[in-house]
Write an enzyme that holds these catalytic residues in place. Structure first.
Site, PDB file in Angstrom:
ATOM      1  N   ILE A 110       0.976  -1.210  -0.102  1.00 38.60           N
ATOM      2  CA  ILE A 110       0.107   0.190  -0.017  1.00 38.60           C
ATOM      3  C   ILE A 110       0.845   1.241  -0.069  1.00 38.60           C
ATOM      4  CG2 ILE A 110      -0.117  -0.033   2.440  1.00 38.60           C
ATOM      5  CD1 ILE A 110      -2.916   1.086   2.165  1.00 38.60           C
ATOM      6  N   ILE A 141       4.854  -1.215   2.794  1.00 37.98           N
ATOM      7  CA  ILE A 141       4.575   0.131   2.720  1.00 37.98           C
ATOM      8  C   ILE A 141       5.260   0.725   1.494  1.00 37.98           C
ATOM      9  CG2 ILE A 141       4.431   2.446   3.710  1.00 37.98           C
ATOM     10  CD1 ILE A 141       2.699   0.136   4.948  1.00 37.98           C
ATOM     11  N   LYS A 142       4.591   1.131   0.569  1.00 37.77           N
ATOM     12  CA  LYS A 142       5.367   1.816  -0.667  1.00 37.77           C
ATOM     13  C   LYS A 142       5.641   3.211  -0.495  1.00 37.77           C
ATOM     14  CE  LYS A 142       4.057   0.521  -5.104  1.00 37.77           C
ATOM     15  NZ  LYS A 142       2.947   0.079  -6.081  1.00 37.77           N
ATOM     16  N   ILE A 143       6.935   3.356  -0.847  1.00 42.52           N
ATOM     17  CA  ILE A 143       7.509   4.633  -0.748  1.00 42.52           C
ATOM     18  C   ILE A 143       8.234   5.008  -2.059  1.00 42.52           C
ATOM     19  CG2 ILE A 143       9.193   6.197   0.250  1.00 42.52           C
ATOM     20  CD1 ILE A 143       8.756   4.600   2.923  1.00 42.52           C
TER      21      ILE A 143
END
EC number: 2.2.1.2
Length: 373
Positions: A110, A141-143
């Site tokens: 996400i 967690i997408k960064i």
């Protein structure tokens, strides 16, 4: 390998197949479970564009939207609640896969609010908030791999949170991403985290490189230029894998590995073929290597399952050829640094646009729900 399906052959060759899509309808209908059982799907990635399409087109969100409207939530709060619920439910669906692979697969990604891509502290805070809200051990967690995102990647990993680094286009930035990862794992070790529980992938975008470079080659129009069409995306990704091999056999990495750390796997993103002149499995069959992820839109997954010719490693014997492609492009005046900088900007702009459209769609749905109440 000939008796297996192509997706099973890919898995046997060390490629983890993740689906680049998620919706509540996929979860409730059983279609995602079916892809796990039949097409070797072992993870899911999402992005703002995927959620915008899912929520704007899907009826399965109506009940939650009505509930959120009744509670007085605004669009920002509603989008957060809707997307984290879908991801948490998908994490539950993939929990057996995660358990069987010791957390390497069975991952669901996400993304942080893309408007924070240039805000280091805002990204760190958002990553922690998303991680707490989903509350599943197999979430990523997408960064985005912006310059400002590098420190956020490090600090998020240092807090023991698994990270999917997205929107990587250039080899130089990929090196910086690996360094940010190593720094994060070093800090996580200092902070007392169990390194074996921290997972990461680096999402290297493929087809968009060809789309932009092909446009420039077509404009040049020479025989030499046209002969290079459709070659840059694969060449760029292959050289990224070479960097991965170098960096994850270094002394610095070996020290972390001996403490239980797991390597950050390369992930091939944007693997749907944009030009119909190319084979529809181009960015699958030409990028087979051990310990990578290929995240596919369903159309590409179906094509792969149906007719992909999988012949083992198609990356590591081609580094010289890949370098020759990029050198030839530079010689024609197709400047690599210009292309990758443009692609990063366009990629972020697209996600911000999709996010704003998502907020507008959800606000409209909230307003309609209040009227109907």
């Amino acid at each position: 390998m000939t008796e297996q399906t192509p997706t099973a052959q890919l898995s046997a060759a060390g490629v983890s197949i993740w689906l680049d899509d998620l919706s509540r309808e996929r979860l409730s209908s059983g279609s995602l479970q079916k892809l796990i059982e039949e097409k070797n799907v072992v993870g899911v990635t999402t992005n703002p564009s995927i959620f915008q399409a899912a929520i704007s087109q899907g009826e399965s969100y109506a009940a939650q939207v009505s509930e959120l409207a009744e509670q007085g939530n605004d669009a920002e709060a509603a989008v957060f609640a809707i997307t984290t619920r879908d991801v948490a439910d998908a994490c539950d669906l993939f929990a057996p896969v995660a358990q069987a692979s010791q957390g390497v697969d069975g991952r669901v990604s996400i993304e942080v609010d893309p408007r924070k891509a240039w805000d280091t502290q805002g990204t760190i805070a958002e990553a922690q908030r998303l991680h707490a809200a989903v509350a599943k051990s197999n979430v990523h967690i997408k960064i985005p791999a912006t310059q400002e995102g590098l420190e956020a990647i490090t600090e998020t990993l240092a807090a023991g949170i698994s990270v999917n680094v997205t929107l990587i286009f250039s080899l130089e930035r990929y090196r910086a991403v690996i360094n940010a990862f190593l720094l994060g794992i070093e800090k996580a070790k200092e902070n007392g985290h169990d390194l074996s529980q921290i997972h990461s992938v680096a999402s290297f975008f493929v087809s968009r490189v060809d789309t932009e470079i092909d446009k420039r080659l077509t404009a040049l129009g020479s025989e030499e230029a046209l002969a290079l069409k459709g070659k840059a995306g694969v060449a760029n990704a292959r050289l990224a894998y070479q960097i991965y091999q170098e960096q994850f056999s270094s002394e610095r990495w070996n020290l972390l590995a001996s403490a239980g750390a797991l390597p950050q796997r390369p992930l091939w993103a944007s693997t749907g073929v944009k030009d119909p002149a190319y084979p529809d499995t181009l960015y699958v069959t030409e990028l087979v290597a051990p310990n990578v992820v290929n995240t596919m839109p369903e159309k590409t997954l179906d094509a792969t399952f149906d007719h992909a010719a999988v012949s083992g490693d198609t990356v590591t014997a081609h580094y010289e050829e890949a370098n020759a492609v990029l050198n030839a492009l530079e010689g024609l005046g197709v400047h690599y640094n210009d292309v990758v900088a443009q692609l990063e900007k366009e990629g972020l702009d697209k996600f911000v646009t999709s996010w704003n459209e998502l907020l507008a769609d959800v606000q409209q749905a909230l307003d309609n729900a209040k009227k109907d109440a």
